[in-house]
Write a protein that holds these residues in place. Structure first.
Motif, PDB file in Angstrom:
ATOM      1  N   SER A 120       0.823  -1.213   0.000  1.00 19.90           N
ATOM      2  CA  SER A 120       0.000   0.000   0.000  1.00 19.90           C
ATOM      3  C   SER A 120       0.858   1.263   0.000  1.00 19.90           C
ATOM      4  O   SER A 120       1.779   1.401   0.809  1.00 19.90           O
ATOM      5  N   ASP A 121       0.551   2.199  -0.892  1.00 19.09           N
ATOM      6  CA  ASP A 121       1.312   3.460  -0.894  1.00 19.09           C
ATOM      7  C   ASP A 121       0.688   4.479   0.064  1.00 19.09           C
ATOM      8  O   ASP A 121       1.091   5.636   0.093  1.00 19.09           O
ATOM      9  N   ARG A 122      -0.310   4.050   0.823  1.00 17.05           N
ATOM     10  CA  ARG A 122      -0.872   4.956   1.832  1.00 17.05           C
ATOM     11  C   ARG A 122      -0.465   4.544   3.235  1.00 17.05           C
ATOM     12  O   ARG A 122      -1.036   4.989   4.232  1.00 17.05           O
ATOM     13  N   VAL A 123       0.559   3.695   3.293  1.00 18.61           N
ATOM     14  CA  VAL A 123       1.045   3.216   4.589  1.00 18.61           C
ATOM     15  C   VAL A 123       2.534   3.502   4.703  1.00 18.61           C
ATOM     16  O   VAL A 123       3.288   3.303   3.745  1.00 18.61           O
ATOM     17  N   ILE A 124       2.948   3.965   5.867  1.00 20.03           N
ATOM     18  CA  ILE A 124       4.379   4.096   6.167  1.00 20.03           C
ATOM     19  C   ILE A 124       4.731   2.985   7.150  1.00 20.03           C
ATOM     20  O   ILE A 124       4.023   2.798   8.156  1.00 20.03           O
ATOM     21  N   LEU A 125       5.774   2.246   6.856  1.00 19.58           N
ATOM     22  CA  LEU A 125       6.146   1.088   7.668  1.00 19.58           C
ATOM     23  C   LEU A 125       7.482   1.324   8.366  1.00 19.58           C
ATOM     24  O   LEU A 125       8.402   1.890   7.771  1.00 19.58           O
ATOM     25  N   SER A 126       7.568   0.854   9.593  1.00 20.83           N
ATOM     26  CA  SER A 126       8.800   1.029  10.368  1.00 20.83           C
ATOM     27  C   SER A 126       8.983  -0.201  11.252  1.00 20.83           C
ATOM     28  O   SER A 126       8.014  -0.708  11.824  1.00 20.83           O
ATOM     29  N   PRO A 127      10.221  -0.708  11.354  1.00 21.14           N
ATOM     30  CA  PRO A 127      10.462  -1.984  12.042  1.00 21.14           C
ATOM     31  C   PRO A 127      10.638  -1.852  13.555  1.00 21.14           C
ATOM     32  O   PRO A 127      11.696  -2.161  14.097  1.00 21.14           O
ATOM     33  N   HIS A 128       9.598  -1.421  14.245  1.00 19.82           N
ATOM     34  CA  HIS A 128       9.597  -1.293  15.718  1.00 19.82           C
ATOM     35  C   HIS A 128      10.835  -0.501  16.179  1.00 19.82           C
ATOM     36  O   HIS A 128      11.627  -0.974  16.996  1.00 19.82           O
ATOM     37  N   SER A 129      10.952   0.695  15.639  1.00 23.57           N
ATOM     38  CA  SER A 129      12.168   1.493  15.829  1.00 23.57           C
ATOM     39  C   SER A 129      11.963   2.754  16.658  1.00 23.57           C
ATOM     40  O   SER A 129      12.874   3.578  16.743  1.00 23.57           O
ATOM     41  N   ALA A 130      10.773   2.938  17.260  1.00 22.15           N
ATOM     42  CA  ALA A 130      10.487   4.237  17.880  1.00 22.15           C
ATOM     43  C   ALA A 130      11.502   4.634  18.947  1.00 22.15           C
ATOM     44  O   ALA A 130      11.815   5.806  19.111  1.00 22.15           O
ATOM     45  N   SER A 131      12.034   3.674  19.674  1.00 17.02           N
ATOM     46  CA  SER A 131      13.015   4.030  20.722  1.00 17.02           C
ATOM     47  C   SER A 131      14.448   3.824  20.255  1.00 17.02           C
ATOM     48  O   SER A 131      15.385   3.947  21.050  1.00 17.02           O
ATOM     49  N   ALA A 132      14.619   3.508  18.965  1.00 10.89           N
ATOM     50  CA  ALA A 132      15.917   3.017  18.509  1.00 10.89           C
ATOM     51  C   ALA A 132      16.890   4.124  18.110  1.00 10.89           C
ATOM     52  O   ALA A 132      17.311   4.225  16.955  1.00 10.89           O
ATOM     53  N   THR A 133      17.253   4.969  19.071  1.00 10.20           N
ATOM     54  CA  THR A 133      18.412   5.849  18.860  1.00 10.20           C
ATOM     55  C   THR A 133      19.539   5.310  19.736  1.00 10.20           C
ATOM     56  O   THR A 133      19.289   4.649  20.750  1.00 10.20           O
ATOM     57  N   LEU A 134      20.752   5.630  19.365  1.00 11.59           N
ATOM     58  CA  LEU A 134      21.909   5.181  20.153  1.00 11.59           C
ATOM     59  C   LEU A 134      21.764   5.625  21.601  1.00 11.59           C
ATOM     60  O   LEU A 134      21.980   4.854  22.539  1.00 11.59           O
ATOM     61  N   GLU A 135      21.347   6.887  21.772  1.00 10.04           N
ATOM     62  CA  GLU A 135      21.311   7.465  23.117  1.00 10.04           C
ATOM     63  C   GLU A 135      20.252   6.809  23.987  1.00 10.04           C
ATOM     64  O   GLU A 135      20.505   6.453  25.146  1.00 10.04           O
ATOM     65  N   THR A 136      19.047   6.666  23.413  1.00 11.00           N
ATOM     66  CA  THR A 136      17.957   6.090  24.212  1.00 11.00           C
ATOM     67  C   THR A 136      18.194   4.608  24.461  1.00 11.00           C
ATOM     68  O   THR A 136      17.969   4.108  25.568  1.00 11.00           O
ATOM     69  N   ARG A 137      18.652   3.891  23.439  1.00  7.94           N
ATOM     70  CA  ARG A 137      18.905   2.463  23.667  1.00  7.94           C
ATOM     71  C   ARG A 137      19.981   2.272  24.743  1.00  7.94           C
ATOM     72  O   ARG A 137      19.878   1.382  25.580  1.00  7.94           O
ATOM     73  N   GLN A 138      20.989   3.127  24.727  1.00  7.63           N
ATOM     74  CA  GLN A 138      22.035   3.006  25.760  1.00  7.63           C
ATOM     75  C   GLN A 138      21.428   3.201  27.150  1.00  7.63           C
ATOM     76  O   GLN A 138      21.726   2.455  28.086  1.00  7.63           O
ATOM     77  N   ALA A 139      20.536   4.184  27.273  1.00  9.10           N
ATOM     78  CA  ALA A 139      19.883   4.416  28.572  1.00  9.10           C
ATOM     79  C   ALA A 139      19.012   3.216  28.953  1.00  9.10           C
ATOM     80  O   ALA A 139      18.931   2.836  30.136  1.00  9.10           O
ATOM     81  N   MET A 140      18.366   2.594  27.978  1.00  7.32           N
ATOM     82  CA  MET A 140      17.539   1.416  28.255  1.00  7.32           C
ATOM     83  C   MET A 140      18.405   0.219  28.676  1.00  7.32           C
ATOM     84  O   MET A 140      18.059  -0.508  29.619  1.00  7.32           O
ATOM     85  N   PHE A 141      19.520   0.030  27.968  1.00  9.15           N
ATOM     86  CA  PHE A 141      20.418  -1.081  28.351  1.00  9.15           C
ATOM     87  C   PHE A 141      20.917  -0.866  29.776  1.00  9.15           C
ATOM     88  O   PHE A 141      20.972  -1.794  30.585  1.00  9.15           O
ATOM     89  N   ASP A 142      21.296   0.387  30.081  1.00 10.31           N
ATOM     90  CA  ASP A 142      21.850   0.667  31.410  1.00 10.31           C
ATOM     91  C   ASP A 142      20.807   0.447  32.498  1.00 10.31           C
ATOM     92  O   ASP A 142      21.116  -0.103  33.553  1.00 10.31           O
ATOM     93  N   LEU A 143      19.558   0.862  32.241  1.00 13.75           N
ATOM     94  CA  LEU A 143      18.524   0.681  33.269  1.00 13.75           C
ATOM     95  C   LEU A 143      18.201  -0.809  33.458  1.00 13.75           C
ATOM     96  O   LEU A 143      17.934  -1.255  34.580  1.00 13.75           O
ATOM     97  N   THR A 144      18.264  -1.564  32.365  1.00 14.58           N
ATOM     98  CA  THR A 144      18.046  -3.020  32.483  1.00 14.58           C
ATOM     99  C   THR A 144      19.118  -3.636  33.376  1.00 14.58           C
ATOM    100  O   THR A 144      18.827  -4.455  34.257  1.00 14.58           O
TER     101      THR A 144
END
Ligand code: NDP
Length: 321
Positions: free
Chosen positions: A273-297
């Motif tokens: 569909s050209d009326r859909v934008i698709l993204s692979p579960h990436s909303a939190s996937a920045t280096l900075e945020t993922r690092q904070a998530m890894f550290d909190l885990t």
């Protein structure tokens, strides 16, 4: 910290999380989602902590194979794949990584909203294909300025998003199980009515049985042929076949989806569909945020075994820490 405490790393642990845990504990990793019998026989009855980097269900059956398990430290704020009731019944504390990802997930929701309303992918394709040179200007799109936006789930991420949406100057509505008197935005107890009044619905609520297919055909029809659905929550909250039908029949305008019912599988109808934008579960996937998530885990496990109190238990386990 004593290294004789054994921690099970479930799923593919990112290197930073792996190295932080390995520095503090004896880390037993198994990249599979369900450890094989040989692994369980060797490590199962010694594991006291679990770092969960998997999106597959973490079941009561697996917990029963880890009889000394005291804590499950989940990577991510959503914990719909962890059987928390089974964990609590076994005295196992469950933690997650709230707040550290609010800004990036909210930013991603904004990005998806703007990309859908301004048709960013088609603009890009228009230039790449050479049509700009041969056909002239691309078709016009729609604005988000002054438009009514409905947020489903005004929690940590939803509130962060609402503040950012204020710059567009339109009304901000929200739906949840209860009104939040400290919020100036309008509470809509009826989700279908909110969809009817909104130009876009942005989903920021948890997955799990309570929210399963909350975004039904009726809600999608209420959002309508000019409406935009943005999902940064969980695929399970949307009736995906109903979404596909609504898009195909022109009853819904556009969808921008970061999450899907059966990830990483994405139905061909959505991919085509050209009326859909698709993204692979990436909303939190920045280096900075993922690092904070890894550290909190990691910090949840470290604090639990050092001080006897984890930092961010899930709400159901707060009295256990
Ligand atoms: P919060 O718990 O802070 O907020 C969730 C909100 O959802 C609450 O305001 C709650 O309001 C509402 N809610 C809960 N149950 C229902 C229901 N049955 N019907 C309607 N509303 C409901 O969570 P976060 O904001 O921290 O995270 C929200 C979700 O976002 C996560 O659970 C996760 O699934 C998803 N997420 C996705 C990411 C991605 O990469 N795409 C990244 C991070 C999070 P009330 O209690 O009033 O009903």
């Amino acid at each position: 910290m004593t290294t004789d405490i054994e921690i099970y790393g479930r799923g593919a642990l990112p290197p930073r999380l792996d190295s932080r845990l390995a520095a503090q504990f004896t880390l037993r990793c198994d990249p599979g989602q369900i450890p094989p019998e040989a692994w369980l026989a060797q490590h199962g009855d010694r594991v006291r902590g679990l770092a969960n980097a998997s999106f597959t269900p973490l079941t009561a059956e697996l917990m029963d194979r880890l009889p000394k398990l005291e804590i499950i430290s989940g990577l991510g704020v959503g914990y719909d794949m962890i059987d928390v009731a089974a964990a609590k019944a076994r005295g196992i504390l469950v933690t997650h990584t709230p707040d550290v990802l609010n800004a990036d997930v909210a930013n991603y929701a904004l990005l998806l909203l703007l990309a859908a309303s301004r048709d960013l992918l088609r603009q890009d394709a228009y230039v790449r294909s050479g049509r700009w040179a041969t056909e002239g200007r691309a078709p016009l799109t729609t604005t988000v300025e002054g438009r009514t936006i409905g947020i489903v789930g005004l929690g940590r991420i939803g509130r962060t998003l609402a503040r950012k949406l204020e710059i567009f100057g339109g009304p901000i509505l929200y739906h949840g199980r209860r009104a939040q008197p400290d919020m100036a935005y309008e509470f809509c107890p009826d989700l279908t009515e909110m969809a009817h009044r909104s130009s876009a619905l942005i989903l920021c609520l948890p997955g799990g049985s309570d929210t399963d297919k909350l975004i039904s055909a009726k809600v999608l029809d209420a959002l309508g042929p000019d409406g935009i659905l943005v999902n940064v929550a969980r695929g399970s909250v949307v009736d995906q076949p109903a979404l596909i039908a609504a898009l195909a029949e022109g009853r819904l305008g556009r969808a921008a989806l970061d999450v899907f019912e059966d990830e990483p599988e994405v139905p061909q109808a959505l991919r085509d569909s050209d009326r859909v934008i698709l993204s692979p579960h990436s909303a939190s996937a920045t280096l900075e945020t993922r690092q904070a998530m890894f550290d909190l885990t990691a910090d949840n496990l470290i604090a639990y075994f050092r001080d006897g109190a984890a930092l961010t238990p899930v709400p159901e386990c707060r009295e256990m820490r």
